[in-house]
Design an enzyme around this catalytic site. Structure first.
Site, PDB file in Angstrom:
ATOM      1  N   ASN A   9      29.064  46.395  39.653  1.00  0.00           N
ATOM      2  CA  ASN A   9      29.402  44.970  39.807  1.00  0.00           C
ATOM      3  C   ASN A   9      30.101  44.826  41.154  1.00  0.00           C
ATOM      4  O   ASN A   9      31.241  45.243  41.303  1.00  0.00           O
ATOM      5  CB  ASN A   9      30.335  44.550  38.661  1.00  0.00           C
ATOM      6  N   TRP A  10      29.384  44.234  42.105  1.00  0.00           N
ATOM      7  CA  TRP A  10      29.954  44.127  43.453  1.00  0.00           C
ATOM      8  C   TRP A  10      30.899  42.941  43.593  1.00  0.00           C
ATOM      9  O   TRP A  10      31.491  42.741  44.660  1.00  0.00           O
ATOM     10  CB  TRP A  10      28.825  44.046  44.495  1.00  0.00           C
ATOM     11  N   LYS A  11      31.024  42.141  42.561  1.00  0.00           N
ATOM     12  CA  LYS A  11      31.918  40.973  42.589  1.00  0.00           C
ATOM     13  C   LYS A  11      31.649  40.150  43.857  1.00  0.00           C
ATOM     14  O   LYS A  11      30.511  40.085  44.298  1.00  0.00           O
ATOM     15  CB  LYS A  11      33.382  41.411  42.509  1.00  0.00           C
ATOM     16  N   HIS A  96      32.576  38.264  32.287  1.00  0.00           N
ATOM     17  CA  HIS A  96      33.506  39.202  32.940  1.00  0.00           C
ATOM     18  C   HIS A  96      34.915  38.613  32.842  1.00  0.00           C
ATOM     19  O   HIS A  96      35.095  37.395  32.913  1.00  0.00           O
ATOM     20  CB  HIS A  96      33.104  39.408  34.403  1.00  0.00           C
ATOM     21  N   GLU A  98      37.184  38.322  34.866  1.00  0.00           N
ATOM     22  CA  GLU A  98      37.568  37.448  35.997  1.00  0.00           C
ATOM     23  C   GLU A  98      37.001  36.052  35.802  1.00  0.00           C
ATOM     24  O   GLU A  98      37.613  35.063  36.217  1.00  0.00           O
ATOM     25  CB  GLU A  98      37.107  38.088  37.317  1.00  0.00           C
ATOM     26  N   GLU A 168      35.771  46.291  28.659  1.00  0.00           N
ATOM     27  CA  GLU A 168      36.568  46.416  29.883  1.00  0.00           C
ATOM     28  C   GLU A 168      37.999  45.974  29.596  1.00  0.00           C
ATOM     29  O   GLU A 168      38.302  44.776  29.637  1.00  0.00           O
ATOM     30  CB  GLU A 168      35.980  45.524  30.980  1.00  0.00           C
ATOM     31  N   GLY A 174      40.226  47.283  38.299  1.00  0.00           N
ATOM     32  CA  GLY A 174      40.705  47.219  39.680  1.00  0.00           C
ATOM     33  C   GLY A 174      42.141  47.684  39.847  1.00  0.00           C
ATOM     34  O   GLY A 174      42.746  47.479  40.898  1.00  0.00           O
ATOM     35  N   SER A 214      38.119  50.834  36.352  1.00  0.00           N
ATOM     36  CA  SER A 214      38.459  51.941  37.256  1.00  0.00           C
ATOM     37  C   SER A 214      37.663  53.211  36.978  1.00  0.00           C
ATOM     38  O   SER A 214      38.195  54.316  37.127  1.00  0.00           O
ATOM     39  CB  SER A 214      39.967  52.216  37.220  1.00  0.00           C
ATOM     40  N   GLY A 235      33.142  48.604  39.205  1.00  0.00           N
ATOM     41  CA  GLY A 235      33.441  47.680  40.296  1.00  0.00           C
ATOM     42  C   GLY A 235      33.624  48.439  41.592  1.00  0.00           C
ATOM     43  O   GLY A 235      32.663  48.772  42.290  1.00  0.00           O
TER      44      GLY A 235
HETATM   45  C1  PEP Z   1      34.570  45.519  36.941  1.00  0.00           C
HETATM   46  O1  PEP Z   1      34.574  44.749  37.875  1.00  0.00           O
HETATM   47  O2  PEP Z   1      33.886  45.246  35.955  1.00  0.00           O
HETATM   48  C2  PEP Z   1      35.358  46.753  37.033  1.00  0.00           C
HETATM   49  C3  PEP Z   1      35.399  47.545  36.018  1.00  0.00           C
HETATM   50  O3  PEP Z   1      36.028  46.979  38.220  1.00  0.00           O
HETATM   51  P1  PEP Z   1      36.741  48.360  38.665  1.00  0.00           P
HETATM   52  O4  PEP Z   1      35.736  49.469  38.415  1.00  0.00           O
HETATM   53  O5  PEP Z   1      37.028  48.178  40.110  1.00  0.00           O
HETATM   54  O6  PEP Z   1      37.946  48.520  37.830  1.00  0.00           O
END
Ligand code: PEP
Length: 254
Positions: A9-11, A96, A98, A168, A174, A214, A235
């Site tokens: 997931n490049w956000k 997600h 976010e 998640e 993050g 993460s 991410g």
């Molecule tokens: C995500 O954006 O879904 C995510 C898990 O991010 P990260 O791996 O950076 O924690």
């Protein structure tokens, strides 16, 4: 019986030029080699075409990070499932954390989006997860149950090929902090029990539950080795070609 899904997931990172370069690098790390996991990148909408072009003729797939519930019309700024299909997307991330937090998406809306994605022949990755206060208060299962059941209420039949859940924990996204493999397995097992209640054992055993929060090469082996962890939603580490490819490589060794 479940194929690992390693999804990036490049956000809101990487416009078309940068995304094309990164996709080329990712595909390049597997040049001349194949893998049996499924690998997916979900770039920002404007970068989908560039990534898709670089992935042509490779095993890598492209997805989106969000979608609207309507087919078309006066919804300024939104994108529909038919547009995503036309743009070569196979998967769509919905709900997600976010989007739940910053765009006020409720479990009901997330569920409608998930159903729309599936009804229209795409594959939905529905994200669920508790915030730190909820975990500390011992409410994490209740929170996740409400989020999962909102989607399950709208689904019927064998959706196992088009329905993926990503657990998640919000406190691990993050932050560099990860759920322990035991915490992940405990929640994934719980989610699978909700799937079994709804669909029965045969179908529930086919549905993939990804871990996100993460995940990186250093912790992915332990996480992916858990019985009910069927891949990762990644991410930060998906924005580095070598890290993302390494996680695919690790999934291959499990
Ligand atoms: C995500 O954006 O879904 C995510 C898990 O991010 P990260 O791996 O950076 O924690």
């Amino acid at each position: 019986m479940r194929t690992f899904l390693i999804a990036g997931n490049w956000k809101m990172n990487a416009g078309p030029s940068e995304a094309g370069k990164l996709a080329k690098e990712i595909a390049g790390t597997w040049k001349g080699k194949t893998f049996s996991s499924e690998a997916l990148i979900c770039p920002p909408f404007v970068s989908i075409a560039a990534v898709s072009k670089e992935f042509e003729g490779t095993q890598f797939k492209v997805g989106a990070q969000n979608v609207h519930t309507e087919d078309n019309g006066a919804y300024t700024g939104e994108i529909s499932t038919s547009m995503l299909k036309d743009a070569n997307c196979e998967y769509v991330i919905v709900g997600h954390s976010e989007r739940r937090e910053y765009f006020h998406e409720t479990s009901e809306l997330v569920a409608q989006k998930g159903k729309k994605v599936i009804d229209d022949g795409l594959k939905a990755i529905v994200c669920v997860g508790e915030v730190l206060e909820e975990r500390k208060a011992g409410k994490h299962e209740d929170v996740v149950k409400e989020q999962v059941n909102a989607v399950l209420d709208l689904l019927d039949g064998d959706v196992s090929d088009q329905f993926v859940i990503a657990y998640e924990p919000v406190w691990a996204i993050g932050t560099g902090e990860t759920a322990t493999p035991e915490q992940a397995q405990e929640m994934h097992k719980f989610i699978r029990s909700l799937l079994t209640e709804k669909f029965g054992d045969d179908i529930s055993q086919k549905i993939r539950i990804l871990y996100g929060g993460s995940m990186k090469p250093e912790n992915s082996e332990e996480l992916l080795s858990q019985t009910d962890v069927d891949g990762g939603l990644i991410g930060g580490a998906s924005l580095k070609a070598d890290s993302f490819s390494k996680i695919i490589e690790i999934s291959e060794s499990i």
